[in-house]
Motif scaffolding. Structure first.
Motif, PDB file in Angstrom:
ATOM      1  N   TYR A   1       1.630   5.397 -16.409  1.00 54.59           N
ATOM      2  CA  TYR A   1       0.918   5.852 -15.223  1.00 54.59           C
ATOM      3  C   TYR A   1       1.265   4.971 -14.034  1.00 54.59           C
ATOM      4  N   ALA A   2       1.248   5.572 -12.851  1.00 54.45           N
ATOM      5  CA  ALA A   2       1.640   4.866 -11.631  1.00 54.45           C
ATOM      6  C   ALA A   2       0.772   3.638 -11.382  1.00 54.45           C
ATOM      7  N   ASP A   3      -0.538   3.772 -11.558  1.00 61.41           N
ATOM      8  CA  ASP A   3      -1.428   2.621 -11.335  1.00 61.41           C
ATOM      9  C   ASP A   3      -1.102   1.493 -12.301  1.00 61.41           C
ATOM     10  N   TYR A   4      -0.871   1.833 -13.556  1.00 54.82           N
ATOM     11  CA  TYR A   4      -0.527   0.820 -14.555  1.00 54.82           C
ATOM     12  C   TYR A   4       0.787   0.145 -14.182  1.00 54.82           C
ATOM     13  N   LEU A   5       1.775   0.950 -13.793  1.00 55.16           N
ATOM     14  CA  LEU A   5       3.083   0.407 -13.436  1.00 55.16           C
ATOM     15  C   LEU A   5       2.979  -0.506 -12.215  1.00 55.16           C
TER      16      LEU A   5
ATOM     17  N   ASP B   1       0.844  -1.206   0.000  1.00 55.84           N
ATOM     18  CA  ASP B   1       0.000   0.000   0.000  1.00 55.84           C
ATOM     19  C   ASP B   1       0.876   1.253   0.000  1.00 55.84           C
ATOM     20  N   TYR B   2       1.959   1.227   0.783  1.00 60.54           N
ATOM     21  CA  TYR B   2       2.914   2.339   0.822  1.00 60.54           C
ATOM     22  C   TYR B   2       3.565   2.535  -0.555  1.00 60.54           C
ATOM     23  N   ILE B   3       3.990   1.450  -1.178  1.00 61.18           N
ATOM     24  CA  ILE B   3       4.616   1.521  -2.510  1.00 61.18           C
ATOM     25  C   ILE B   3       3.640   2.147  -3.500  1.00 61.18           C
ATOM     26  N   LYS B   4       2.404   1.696  -3.469  1.00 59.40           N
ATOM     27  CA  LYS B   4       1.392   2.221  -4.397  1.00 59.40           C
ATOM     28  C   LYS B   4       1.198   3.725  -4.184  1.00 59.40           C
ATOM     29  N   LEU B   5       1.247   4.166  -2.937  1.00 61.53           N
ATOM     30  CA  LEU B   5       1.114   5.582  -2.607  1.00 61.53           C
ATOM     31  C   LEU B   5       2.329   6.387  -3.101  1.00 61.53           C
ATOM     32  N   MET B   6       3.525   5.823  -2.979  1.00 61.46           N
ATOM     33  CA  MET B   6       4.754   6.529  -3.327  1.00 61.46           C
ATOM     34  C   MET B   6       5.075   6.502  -4.821  1.00 61.46           C
ATOM     35  N   LEU B   7       4.574   5.516  -5.521  1.00 60.47           N
ATOM     36  CA  LEU B   7       4.922   5.314  -6.922  1.00 60.47           C
ATOM     37  C   LEU B   7       4.810   6.570  -7.789  1.00 60.47           C
ATOM     38  N   PRO B   8       3.726   7.335  -7.685  1.00 61.33           N
ATOM     39  CA  PRO B   8       3.642   8.542  -8.525  1.00 61.33           C
ATOM     40  C   PRO B   8       4.787   9.526  -8.265  1.00 61.33           C
ATOM     41  N   HIS B   9       5.295   9.562  -7.036  1.00 65.37           N
ATOM     42  CA  HIS B   9       6.381  10.488  -6.692  1.00 65.37           C
ATOM     43  C   HIS B   9       7.736   9.967  -7.172  1.00 65.37           C
ATOM     44  N   TRP B  10       7.846   8.665  -7.351  1.00 65.31           N
ATOM     45  CA  TRP B  10       9.107   8.057  -7.773  1.00 65.31           C
ATOM     46  C   TRP B  10       9.287   8.067  -9.283  1.00 65.31           C
TER      47      TRP B  10
ATOM     48  N   ASP C   1      14.694   1.355  -8.726  1.00 64.60           N
ATOM     49  CA  ASP C   1      14.204   0.441  -9.750  1.00 64.60           C
ATOM     50  C   ASP C   1      13.002   1.014 -10.495  1.00 64.60           C
ATOM     51  N   ILE C   2      12.131   1.700  -9.789  1.00 61.61           N
ATOM     52  CA  ILE C   2      10.954   2.290 -10.437  1.00 61.61           C
ATOM     53  C   ILE C   2      11.400   3.348 -11.441  1.00 61.61           C
ATOM     54  N   ARG C   3      12.374   4.161 -11.071  1.00 62.95           N
ATOM     55  CA  ARG C   3      12.845   5.220 -11.964  1.00 62.95           C
ATOM     56  C   ARG C   3      13.468   4.675 -13.255  1.00 62.95           C
ATOM     57  N   SER C   4      13.899   3.425 -13.223  1.00 60.63           N
ATOM     58  CA  SER C   4      14.508   2.855 -14.430  1.00 60.63           C
ATOM     59  C   SER C   4      13.547   1.935 -15.185  1.00 60.63           C
ATOM     60  N   ARG C   5      12.276   1.855 -14.741  1.00 61.79           N
ATOM     61  CA  ARG C   5      11.290   1.051 -15.463  1.00 61.79           C
ATOM     62  C   ARG C   5      11.103   1.624 -16.851  1.00 61.79           C
ATOM     63  N   GLY C   6      10.948   0.751 -17.808  1.00 65.48           N
ATOM     64  CA  GLY C   6      10.847   1.176 -19.198  1.00 65.48           C
ATOM     65  C   GLY C   6      12.180   1.020 -19.903  1.00 65.48           C
ATOM     66  N   VAL C   7      13.248   0.847 -19.124  1.00 67.76           N
ATOM     67  CA  VAL C   7      14.564   0.578 -19.689  1.00 67.76           C
ATOM     68  C   VAL C   7      14.788  -0.926 -19.553  1.00 67.76           C
TER      69      VAL C   7
ATOM     70  N   THR D   1       9.656   9.213 -13.123  1.00 70.32           N
ATOM     71  CA  THR D   1      10.365  10.327 -13.756  1.00 70.32           C
ATOM     72  C   THR D   1       9.435  11.077 -14.716  1.00 70.32           C
ATOM     73  N   PRO D   2       9.740  12.327 -14.990  1.00 74.37           N
ATOM     74  CA  PRO D   2       8.953  13.066 -15.989  1.00 74.37           C
ATOM     75  C   PRO D   2       8.982  12.362 -17.352  1.00 74.37           C
ATOM     76  N   ASP D   3      10.108  11.738 -17.687  1.00 78.29           N
ATOM     77  CA  ASP D   3      10.218  11.021 -18.955  1.00 78.29           C
ATOM     78  C   ASP D   3       9.233   9.849 -19.002  1.00 78.29           C
ATOM     79  N   GLN D   4       9.107   9.128 -17.897  1.00 81.80           N
ATOM     80  CA  GLN D   4       8.149   8.020 -17.845  1.00 81.80           C
ATOM     81  C   GLN D   4       6.724   8.540 -18.024  1.00 81.80           C
ATOM     82  N   ARG D   5       6.398   9.621 -17.333  1.00 79.25           N
ATOM     83  CA  ARG D   5       5.056  10.189 -17.456  1.00 79.25           C
ATOM     84  C   ARG D   5       4.823  10.713 -18.873  1.00 79.25           C
ATOM     85  N   GLY D   6       5.862  11.277 -19.477  1.00 80.66           N
ATOM     86  CA  GLY D   6       5.758  11.785 -20.840  1.00 80.66           C
ATOM     87  C   GLY D   6       5.502  10.688 -21.857  1.00 80.66           C
TER      88      GLY D   6
END
Length: 189
Positions: free
Chosen positions: A113-117, A93-102, A144-150, A104-109
């Motif tokens: 989305y955090a829920d999808y991830l 639950d904590y991870i799910k809450l923090m995910l949007p803050h972790w 690790d979250i910041r490097s997702r997509g790589v 990167t702008p590039d990932q959001r661009g």
């Protein structure tokens, strides 16, 4: 100097030579600049590339997903001690809450989305075997979250091999990786 670095490359002296390269399962961008030129040259000059598993094969991916599941419709709540299950649930639950803050702008661009991830990484976690949940939780860090997509190094090399029209294959089958991990008892996990 780059060319003098030690690496995880072994040469099997035959004609033509064969190589064995030990990779690690981290985003390739974390290690690519540190891979010595001799390892990259061996990859580029090889006509056939074999990986631990074929991560480009849909059967491999679905086989890995299915082997992670608890048998007979069991849930993690059925097999974990109650307090451990509660701590795990609170942590996720904590991870799910923090995910949007972790993220990167590039990932959001790129429309990630955090829920999808979260669902891509931790979806159906309550149906997974404890060993796979442990591995999943270990990868749910800000770094690790910041490097997702790589892609991880193995997948990156597999994609490059396909792009370069090299013959590819796998050294192991999913079952050969899955059964030993699934065979660990709870105290080992």
């Amino acid at each position: 100097q780059q060319g003098e670095l030690n690496s995880f490359l072994w040469t099997i002296r035959r004609d033509p030579p064969a190589y064995l390269f030990g990779t690690i399962h981290v985003p390739y961008t974390r290690v690519w600049d540190f891979i010595p030129d001799n390892s990259k040259a061996a990859f580029h000059t090889s006509s056939s590339i074999y990986f631990e598993l074929d991560l480009t094969d849909p059967y491999t991916i679905s086989g890995l997903a299915s082997c992670q599941m608890l048998p007979h419709g069991e849930n993690l709540q059925d097999v974990l001690p109650r307090e451990l299950y509660r701590r795990l649930k609170r942590h996720l639950d904590y991870i799910k809450l923090m995910l949007p803050h972790w993220m990167t702008p590039d990932q959001r661009g790129k429309g990630l989305y955090a829920d999808y991830l979260f669902n891509a990484i931790a979806g159906n976690w309550e149906r997974k075997r404890p060993v796979w949940v442990m591995l999943m939780v270990n990868s749910l860090t800000e770094t690790d979250i910041r490097s997702r997509g790589v892609p991880v190094l193995d997948l990156y090399l597999a994609q490059e091999a396909e792009r370069m029209k090299k013959r590819t294959g796998a050294v192991e089958r999913v079952e050969e990786q899955c059964h030993p991990l699934n065979g660990l008892n709870f105290s080992q996990v």
